[in-house]
Design an enzyme around this catalytic site. Sequence first.
Site, mmCIF file in Angstrom:
data_model
loop_
_atom_site.group_PDB
_atom_site.id
_atom_site.type_symbol
_atom_site.label_atom_id
_atom_site.label_comp_id
_atom_site.label_asym_id
_atom_site.label_seq_id
_atom_site.Cartn_x
_atom_site.Cartn_y
_atom_site.Cartn_z
ATOM 1 N N CYS A 111 20.349 8.276 -111.287
ATOM 2 C CA CYS A 111 21.615 7.548 -111.266
ATOM 3 C C CYS A 111 21.432 6.178 -110.634
ATOM 4 C CB CYS A 111 22.668 8.340 -110.505
ATOM 5 S SG CYS A 111 23.268 9.749 -111.426
ATOM 6 N N CYS A 142 13.268 22.062 -127.731
ATOM 7 C CA CYS A 142 14.060 23.189 -127.228
ATOM 8 C C CYS A 142 15.510 22.702 -127.131
ATOM 9 C CB CYS A 142 13.517 23.686 -125.889
ATOM 10 S SG CYS A 142 13.557 22.462 -124.562
#
Length: 389
Positions: free
Chosen positions: A197, A346
Site C-alpha cells: 500500500c 490458480c
Amino acid sequence: MAMPPLVAPGPPLSGAERARYARHLTLAAIGEDGQRRLRAAKVLVVGAGGLGSPALLYLAAAGVGTIGIVDDDTVDAGNLQRQVAHRTQDVGRPKTASAADAVARVNPEVTVVEHRERLRADNAAGLVAAYDVVVDGADNFGTRYLVSDACAMAGKPDVWGSVLAFDGQLSVWWAGHGPCYRCVFPEPPPDGSVASCATAGVLGAMCGVVAAMQVTEVVKLITGSGEPLVGRLVIHDALGASTATLPLVRDPGCPVCGDAPTITSLVEVADCARPAEVGEPAPLVSVLDLAAELDGPRPPVLVDVRESSERAAAAIAGSVHIPMAAIRDGSYAGQLATGGRVVVHCATGGRSAVAGRILAEAGYAVRDLDGGIAAWRSARLPVVGATGG
Ligand SMILES: [Zn+2]
C-alpha cells in the site's frame, strides 16, 4: 453452508440495549438472541489501520461485547486518509489508545482490551486463545500467515481482508471447515514482486468497503446467520464496480491444516522472503499477454492447478487440469511434454507460484499467470463453467 452460532447468548437485554439495537432486533436472522450473542462475543482485531479502523467502529456499533486491538504503531498524519478511527489530534498517539477512545465514543458499553504489541510467533497463540474470532487487518504478509496459522491451530475463524489501490479481497479462513490462508497462498510473494500500500497507494473508501464486509462476516459467524464466506473468496474491483466470488478448497498438502502438517508450532514468516522451496520463481505473464498468446499461432499449454470444484465454477477454455497434489508428487509427467512451453495458474497466484517453481526445476519453460483466474476475470476475459460468461 450455514453454520451454528459461534457464541452462546448472554443474559437478556436491558431496556436501553433494546432501544440501541432496535434495528438489529427486527432482523429475523439476528433478533434478541443474536444481539445477546454479539454482546457475549470477544473479537480480536489485528491492526488498527486501514481495515482495522472501520472494522472496530462497526464492531462497536454492532454491540460486540469485547474487542481486543493488537497494534504497536502510532498514528501518523498519512494514516488519516483511510484509518477513520483516528482523528487529526491523535497523530503521535499509540493506535491502540486512539482506537480504544474511538470505540468508547461509539459505544461506551463495549469492553476494549489494548494489546500494544506486534503480533509475533511467541504471543499469537495466547492472544487468539482469548477471543472467539479474529479480524485480520494486517498490512503485511508475515502477520497474515501468523494470524492464519494461530487461528488454524486454535480452530478459530480468521476473517481476512486485503486492499491495494482500487482492489479488495476477503475470505474467512477456518481450518476444519474450509481452507486456511496457506492453502490458497502457500508462500509469501518473492521480494519486490508485489507492491505494498505504501508504494501503490490505496483508495481510502476501499478499506471501508472491505472492513464492512469483514464485520458482516463476523456478525454472521457469531449469530449463525446466512452462509459464512468459508471456502470462498470475494474480489472487489472498485474501478470496474464489480464483485466476483470464487470458490476455494482446502489443500490436503497444506503444511498447517493438511493431512500431514509439517508446521505444528507458530513460526515467523518473513514478509517477502523466499522460504525453503525448490527452484527459482517462474517469470510472470499478464492475463492480457496470455490471452493474446492463446489466440496466437503457437499457444502455450495452460495448466490449471486448482481443485475440480474450483474449475467447475469457472475455468479458462482449453486449460489442462493438473491439481497441486499431482504437481507435488510428480504424477503430472504423463500429461505434459518435457520441455514444452507451459503457463500455470490458480485462483489468485499463490498456488501457481509454487507449481511454477516445481515445473521450472523439472525443466519446463514455465511461466506463472499473474493474479490467476481472478485477474483474468477482472480483465473481463471469458471463462467457462457454472459462473462463466
Ligand atoms: Zn491450510
